[in-house]
Design an enzyme around this catalytic site. Structure first.
Site, PDB file in Angstrom:
ATOM      1  N   SER A  31      -1.786  -3.862 -10.296  1.00 22.95           N
ATOM      2  CA  SER A  31      -3.030  -4.582 -10.588  1.00 22.95           C
ATOM      3  C   SER A  31      -3.474  -5.433  -9.396  1.00 22.95           C
ATOM      4  O   SER A  31      -4.682  -5.573  -9.140  1.00 22.95           O
ATOM      5  CB  SER A  31      -2.856  -5.451 -11.837  1.00 22.95           C
ATOM      6  OG  SER A  31      -1.796  -6.355 -11.667  1.00 22.95           O
ATOM      7  N   LYS A  96      10.610  -3.954  -6.751  1.00 28.59           N
ATOM      8  CA  LYS A  96       9.357  -3.261  -7.006  1.00 28.59           C
ATOM      9  C   LYS A  96       9.623  -2.094  -7.962  1.00 28.59           C
ATOM     10  O   LYS A  96      10.756  -1.725  -8.201  1.00 28.59           O
ATOM     11  CB  LYS A  96       8.757  -2.728  -5.696  1.00 28.59           C
ATOM     12  CG  LYS A  96       8.293  -3.855  -4.784  1.00 28.59           C
ATOM     13  CD  LYS A  96       7.579  -3.365  -3.527  1.00 28.59           C
ATOM     14  CE  LYS A  96       6.588  -2.276  -3.735  1.00 28.59           C
ATOM     15  NZ  LYS A  96       5.535  -2.605  -4.730  1.00 28.59           N
ATOM     16  N   GLU A 105       5.966   4.198  -2.895  1.00 29.62           N
ATOM     17  CA  GLU A 105       5.815   2.909  -2.201  1.00 29.62           C
ATOM     18  C   GLU A 105       6.842   2.763  -1.089  1.00 29.62           C
ATOM     19  O   GLU A 105       6.527   2.327   0.019  1.00 29.62           O
ATOM     20  CB  GLU A 105       5.963   1.760  -3.213  1.00 29.62           C
ATOM     21  CG  GLU A 105       4.814   1.710  -4.208  1.00 29.62           C
ATOM     22  CD  GLU A 105       5.021   0.740  -5.352  1.00 29.62           C
ATOM     23  OE1 GLU A 105       4.042   0.409  -6.018  1.00 29.62           O
ATOM     24  OE2 GLU A 105       6.161   0.318  -5.596  1.00 29.62           O
TER      25      GLU A 105
END
Ligand code: 5RP
Length: 228
Positions: A31, A96, A105
């Site tokens: 987000s 993460k 990522e």
């Protein structure tokens, strides 16, 4: 908009300054990154192309009109990678993978010279581990990796999600991560483990934190100091 969301937005907006015009840009997932993509589009800054960390991010980037290419299409390095985190400690080690995009990522972050982490202040912690550690795992290895995690006093559960690469995510609660690099390396050795959600080997270089007093920007402390 609640306070945490406002802080995410402010941190994301401040990251636009780190984007190098005319160069490749690595883009994370989540987000906070969504706010960053919106802010970058609004800034009018043009990049050569974006290298995306997930299918969700690729869709957003294309919707905003950014060119997106595969990492395999470039030969050199990416100057800047912008991404959020679930936890970050004072040495800029991170957890993460809350959005299940940890593998993409980690690949794009590793190919980048500068990792700019954008987050609200709740993400800054003294020690990693309160947020359940995500692991991307090949389906065949799920039970064995659950057993290994119980062996280090973790409480693993399988998340109801399939990753961009067709794998499972195991979330491990209850780990007190005193030595993030050591634990990342140890977990990486498990057969069938695709990606560990600890980002210590490739941590952040710059932290842009949204706080109630505005945005705070900190550079990672260098391991070396000049002799006087
Ligand atoms: C996705 C991630 C995200 O960076 C992390 O979950 C933070 O997300 P958000 O910006 O929504 O708080 O690692 O895999």
């Amino acid at each position: 908009m609640d306070l945490q969301t406002q802080q995410k937005q402010k941190a994301a907006e401040a990251a636009v300054e780190y984007v190098v015009e005319g160069e490749y840009l690595g883009v994370g997932t989540g987000s906070t990154v969504s706010f960053f993509i919106g802010a970058l589009a609004q800034s009018g800054k043009k990049v050569k192309a974006c290298i995306s960390s997930s299918e969700a991010t690729t869709r957003q980037l294309l919707a905003f009109g950014f060119p997106v290419i595969e990492l395999n299409e470039i030969e050199g390095r990416i100057p800047v990678y912008v991404d959020g985190c679930d936890e970050i400690d004072p040495n800029f080690n991170m957890i993460k993978g809350g959005g299940a995009a940890l593998t993409g990522e980690k690949i794009v972050a590793q190919a980048s010279d500068k990792f700019v982490c954008i987050a609200d202040e709740s993400k800054l912690v003294k020690q990693l581990g309160a947020f359940p550690l995500p692991l991307e795992v090949i389906p065949k290895a799920v039970e064995q990796i659950m057993v290994s995690m119980k062996g280090i006093r973790g409480e693993p559960t399988v998340r109801e999600v399939i990753t961009d690469y067709g794998n499972n995510i195991i979330d491990v609660k209850g780990l007190q991560i005193k030595e993030p690099l050591k634990l990342e390396e140890a977990i990486n050795q498990l057969p069938g483990l695709v990606t560990c959600g600890i980002f210590a080997k490739r941590g952040a270089d710059i932290l842009i934190l949204g706080t109630p007093d505005g945005v705070k920007i900190t550079k990672k402390k260098s391991k070396f100091s000049l002799k006087k």
